[in-house]
Design an enzyme around this catalytic site. Structure first.
Site, mmCIF file in Angstrom:
data_model
loop_
_atom_site.group_PDB
_atom_site.id
_atom_site.type_symbol
_atom_site.label_atom_id
_atom_site.label_comp_id
_atom_site.label_asym_id
_atom_site.label_seq_id
_atom_site.Cartn_x
_atom_site.Cartn_y
_atom_site.Cartn_z
ATOM 1 N N CYS A 48 0.790 -1.187 0.127
ATOM 2 C CA CYS A 48 0.085 -0.062 0.112
ATOM 3 C C CYS A 48 0.994 1.368 0.031
ATOM 4 O O CYS A 48 1.742 1.511 0.908
ATOM 5 C CB CYS A 48 -0.920 0.036 1.286
ATOM 6 N N CYS A 51 0.325 3.666 2.888
ATOM 7 C CA CYS A 51 0.749 3.275 4.008
ATOM 8 C C CYS A 51 2.462 3.700 4.075
ATOM 9 O O CYS A 51 2.889 4.161 5.181
ATOM 10 C CB CYS A 51 1.074 1.913 4.137
#
Ligand SMILES: *[C@@H]1O[C@H](CO)[C@@H](O)[C@H](O)[C@H]1NC(C)=O
Ligand SMILES: *[C@@H]1O[C@H](CO)[C@@H](O)[C@H](O)[C@H]1NC(C)=O
Length: 432
Positions: A48, A51
């Site tokens: 991700c 993230c």
């Protein structure tokens, strides 16, 4: 010169190491000890992108909580390795931020900023109801919080109920309790014990007869009458029973027209509060990116729009609104079903929305890793995309911020659309 920079550079490196030292990397054994102290945990996935952008913020949160002497320990857990933990906490988007306190877990749904997360952590990790034992403390609460709930009086069944409701809503608001003599003279109560909400420069007292049960009342009163909304606030409105009446204005330097629209809506929100408080939540929003994604078109700025967040539906005035009367008329036409409901989450709409998300995902990963994305997606997805493109007549999606990765994970607030590319008019929307 270089010598002068050296200490700075090493201090910087040292800072990085120290900062990351306050975030613990967790594994699935975490569940065995998590109840012994409050934890603030980031559930992430290595793929991700968002993230990764978020990581420095998370380290800062860890360091700041440590330096504030907070009892909360900060951790992070890789959900792709410990899938059972992700399942247990029903993680649906990344990064998910959850505060665990005893048996309970509270998910943070606000903007991914250090201040937002710290405020949430301090509120939720602290006592559910904080007591204000002096007039000064009461003043302090008033100056620090735009909105808070207050129980006034001694022991009573109402107090027990208030604590229960506070535990459910602490995720959104502050809850205090105080003896009656702490209140200023300007606050008058018919009877004690009482529960009141302080907001918008005034206060409203809960009345069981009129307002129904305490939980429903708190849910109804937990927003200010008229305030600036962002995609996260709107997203929260999805599980509420009110329609959202929104002024959409320029991101910066609002025009005279925008200012007029903004105050027109504010006037109605405050003057007709009692009339509309069960039906509408009023607010304003800067920029139309989010709304454009929501309506899958281009909303003119400034605009007034009413949204039903539960079904992704919306209403637009048929002609330009100039006066309070016209705005009131528009609002009642929405309530009595005279105004046409646009959008919605019917089958076709949902497919169309899925296309939007898919396009956003690809666009986002392209922005961060163009070659890999091209290689991975171009052949099979190119074909699929062309088909989908034709089916949906969806316009390309642009994502100019990292927020798009949330979308990739199926979170709705960041639906975005390229500015100016949507030539479809609102009229065209009515057809589907
Ligand atoms: C309070 O009222 C709401 C709806 O009015 C209802 O859904 C909820 O179950 C009630 N809660 C309690 C504790 O009675
Ligand atoms: C939103 O639309 C649904 C379906 O038409 C309706 O049941 C619901 O009451 C609406 N929500 C609000 C807040 O009016």
């Amino acid at each position: 010169m270089a010598q002068a920079l050296l200490p700075v550079f090493s201090a910087f490196l040292l800072g990085l190491t120290l900062v990351s030292a306050y975030v613990e990397e967790l594994d699935d054994k975490f569940n065995d000890f998590r109840k012994s102290e409050p934890w603030l945990v980031e559930f992430y996935a290595p793929w991700c992108e968002f993230c990764k952008t978020f990581e420095p913020i998370w380290y800062e949160v860890g360091a700041e909580l440590k330096s504030l002497g907070s009892p909360v320990t900060v951790g992070k857990i890789d959900t792709t390795v410990y899938t059972n933990v992700a399942t247990e906490y029903a993680i649906r988007g990344y990064p998910a931020i959850i505060l665990l306190k005893g048996e309970k877990s509270y998910e943070y749904k606000g903007p991914r900023t250090k201040d937002g997360i710290l405020e949430f952590t301090n509120r939720v990790a602290g006592p559910v109801v904080r007591s204000l034992t002096s007039a000064q403390l009461f003043q302090h609460a008033t100056s620090r919080h735009d909105l808070f709930f207050l129980y006034i009086g001694g022991r009573s069944p109402l107090k027990g109920l208030y604590y229960k409701v506070a535990a459910d809503f602490i995720i959104h608001n502050y809850f205090f309790s105080a003896p009656e003599d702490v209140l200023p003279k300007s606050v008058t109560l018919q009877e004690v014990p009482a529960v009141a909400v302080f907001k918008d420069g005034t206060y409203y007292v809960y009345n069981e007869e009129h307002d129904g049960n305490l939980s429903a009342w708190v849910d109804q009163e937990r927003f200010r009458c008229y305030f600036q909304m962002d995609s996260f606030t709107l997203y929260q409105m999805g599980d509420r029973t009110k329609l959202v009446a929104l002024t959409v204005l320029e991101e910066k330097n609002p025009s005279a027209d925008s200012i007029r629209y903004k105050s027109l809506m504010e006037k109605v929100a405050t003057e007709y509060r009692d009339h509309y408080k069960t039906d509408f939540q009023f607010g304003y929003m800067h920029g139309n990116d989010y709304i454009n994604g929501f309506i899958m078109g281009e909303l003119e700025i400034p605009s007034l729009i009413v949204m039903n967040m539960t079904i992704d539906g919306y209403y637009l005035p048929e002609s330009k609104i100039e006066t309070t009367e016209e705005l009131l008329q528009f609002l009642s036409s929405v309530l009595d079903g005279q105004s046409q409901l646009l959008g919605g989450n019917g089958f076709l709409r949902r497919i169309k929305r899925m296309c939007y998300r898919l396009l956003t995902t690809i666009k986002t990963s392209y922005a961060s890793a163009p070659f890999v994305t091209c290689f991975l997606f171009s052949l099979p997805l190119g074909l699929v995309l062309i088909i989908i493109w034709g089916m949906c007549t969806a316009v390309p999606v642009d994502d100019d911020s990292g927020e798009g990765a949330l979308l990739a994970a199926g979170i709705r607030p960041e639906v975005k659309q390229r500015k100016g590319s949507a030539q479809k008019t609102i009229e065209a929307k009515k057809d589907d």
